[in-house]
Motif scaffolding. Sequence first.
Motif, short mmCIF file in Angstrom:
data_model
loop_
_atom_site.label_atom_id
_atom_site.label_comp_id
_atom_site.label_asym_id
_atom_site.label_seq_id
_atom_site.Cartn_x
_atom_site.Cartn_y
_atom_site.Cartn_z
N UNK A 167 36.26 -32.64 37.10
CA UNK A 167 37.54 -32.06 37.46
C UNK A 167 37.43 -31.06 38.60
N UNK A 168 36.20 -30.60 38.89
CA UNK A 168 36.04 -29.64 39.98
C UNK A 168 34.58 -29.58 40.40
N UNK A 169 34.37 -29.25 41.67
CA UNK A 169 33.02 -29.06 42.19
C UNK A 169 32.91 -27.68 42.83
N UNK A 170 31.74 -27.06 42.67
CA UNK A 170 31.48 -25.74 43.24
C UNK A 170 30.18 -25.80 44.02
N UNK A 171 30.01 -24.91 45.00
CA UNK A 171 28.72 -24.89 45.72
C UNK A 171 27.60 -24.34 44.85
N UNK A 172 26.40 -24.82 45.11
CA UNK A 172 25.19 -24.34 44.45
C UNK A 172 24.11 -24.22 45.51
N UNK A 173 23.32 -23.17 45.44
CA UNK A 173 22.27 -22.93 46.43
C UNK A 173 21.24 -24.06 46.36
N UNK A 174 21.14 -24.89 47.41
CA UNK A 174 20.21 -26.03 47.36
C UNK A 174 18.75 -25.63 47.42
N UNK A 175 18.47 -24.35 47.57
CA UNK A 175 17.07 -23.88 47.54
C UNK A 175 16.69 -23.39 46.14
N UNK A 176 17.66 -23.39 45.23
CA UNK A 176 17.40 -22.85 43.89
C UNK A 176 16.81 -23.92 42.97
N UNK A 177 15.61 -23.63 42.51
CA UNK A 177 14.92 -24.54 41.57
C UNK A 177 15.36 -24.15 40.15
N UNK A 178 16.55 -24.60 39.78
CA UNK A 178 17.24 -24.13 38.58
C UNK A 178 16.46 -24.44 37.30
N UNK A 179 16.22 -23.40 36.51
CA UNK A 179 15.53 -23.53 35.23
C UNK A 179 16.43 -23.09 34.08
N UNK A 180 17.12 -21.97 34.24
CA UNK A 180 18.07 -21.48 33.26
C UNK A 180 19.42 -21.30 33.91
N UNK A 181 20.51 -21.55 33.15
CA UNK A 181 21.84 -21.57 33.76
C UNK A 181 22.84 -21.11 32.71
N UNK A 182 23.48 -19.96 32.95
CA UNK A 182 24.43 -19.38 32.01
C UNK A 182 25.69 -18.95 32.76
N UNK A 183 26.82 -18.93 32.05
CA UNK A 183 28.04 -18.38 32.63
C UNK A 183 28.67 -17.42 31.65
N UNK A 184 29.15 -16.30 32.15
CA UNK A 184 29.90 -15.34 31.35
C UNK A 184 31.08 -14.89 32.20
N UNK A 185 32.29 -15.15 31.73
CA UNK A 185 33.44 -14.92 32.57
C UNK A 185 33.39 -15.88 33.74
N UNK A 186 33.36 -15.36 34.95
CA UNK A 186 33.25 -16.20 36.13
C UNK A 186 31.93 -15.96 36.86
N UNK A 187 30.97 -15.34 36.14
CA UNK A 187 29.68 -15.01 36.74
C UNK A 187 28.59 -15.95 36.21
N UNK A 188 27.87 -16.55 37.14
CA UNK A 188 26.73 -17.40 36.81
C UNK A 188 25.46 -16.56 36.81
N UNK A 189 24.67 -16.71 35.75
CA UNK A 189 23.34 -16.10 35.67
C UNK A 189 22.35 -17.26 35.73
N UNK A 190 21.45 -17.21 36.69
CA UNK A 190 20.56 -18.33 36.92
C UNK A 190 19.11 -17.86 37.02
N UNK A 191 18.24 -18.61 36.38
CA UNK A 191 16.80 -18.38 36.47
C UNK A 191 16.20 -19.50 37.29
N UNK A 192 15.52 -19.15 38.37
CA UNK A 192 14.89 -20.14 39.24
C UNK A 192 13.37 -20.10 39.07
N UNK A 193 12.76 -21.27 39.17
CA UNK A 193 11.32 -21.39 38.99
C UNK A 193 10.55 -21.55 40.28
N UNK A 194 9.31 -21.96 40.13
CA UNK A 194 8.30 -22.15 41.17
C UNK A 194 7.53 -20.85 41.41
N UNK A 195 6.20 -20.97 41.46
CA UNK A 195 5.36 -19.82 41.77
C UNK A 195 5.66 -19.32 43.18
N UNK A 196 5.85 -18.02 43.29
CA UNK A 196 6.17 -17.42 44.57
C UNK A 196 7.65 -17.45 44.92
#
Length: 341
Positions: free
Chosen positions: A119-148
Amino acid sequence: MNLRIVSIVFALVFLVSCNKDKEILNTLNDYNLSMESKGYHFGDALELPKEVTDNAESISISFGDKETSKLVVDPEFFTLGDNPVTFNIKKKGGEILNQDATINVFAKNPEAILTYEIIKEYPHDPKSFTQGFQIEGNTIYESDGQNGESRIWKYTLGTTTPIAQTAQPDEVFSEGCAILGDKIYQLTWRNKKGFVYDKSSLKLLSEFPYPNVMGEGWGLTHDGKNFIASDGTKNIYFLDSSDPSKMVRYISVAGNTEAYDQLNELEYHKGFIYANVWQKPIILKINPANGEVVGKFDFTAIDKLNTKDPTNDVLNGIAFKGDNMLVTGKLWSKIYEVSIK
């Protein structure tokens, strides 16, 4: 009867006995292999071949340090999914034969095929190696991986501009994250520890070891009572909210005809655990009481638009915005909001 004849007779008896033992074990092995794909359900009897039972005084099954003589798939001993076991056959002459096997236990009911509509698409940082993904209200909390490159960060849905972020040391590979109160918790892959941050500033507050039973840290969520974690196996672990280093219980996950491992990113929503399977475009809906997969989403259509390398930029992000699901992946340029039909 001279000694030579006695020796020959003994050798013949020994050879016949060995051949009989081999026949019993081969018959049991053939039966176990035939049942691996078919599987069992809780309450099913293990109907071992007559060749085995007729030559046995007793039969037991060992599960590491546990053992049972009940040839029934009892949840006291078995879990859903694959169960490495050892059959112990005591022959009527007193000899003991042992054979390792895998017993697959599947859920009794077929999982529902769950459908959705974008029903909708939003931008996502294509450099983010997404590991954890949470939303609270309209705020995304994201955990990105990879050493360094590992970090915890937050941003407003619809943008990719960080509101706050904290980077990890180069030797840390970050994994799943979960919100609890005014804090956010984050696992690491092989560092055997997690981090606790202030949810507002993302300032690092403390660290904690995760339980040794978890070989690695993968996904993390919270059900309002316990943290729920995955480690890339078929198991999902419930951890004490006040001390995530302590395991409360665990479940193993399987559907009606398939056992699932490599369970990764997790989300808890309205009484069910949602989990993606690493490197597969599917999300499972899991009963947290027993690990039964009650439903399955197939996101192949979305995955094809974003995954160029099936070992790397794969589906890995689940959150709920009301009753709609948000999904994204590692190195994806989009977040998709889908309504569940």
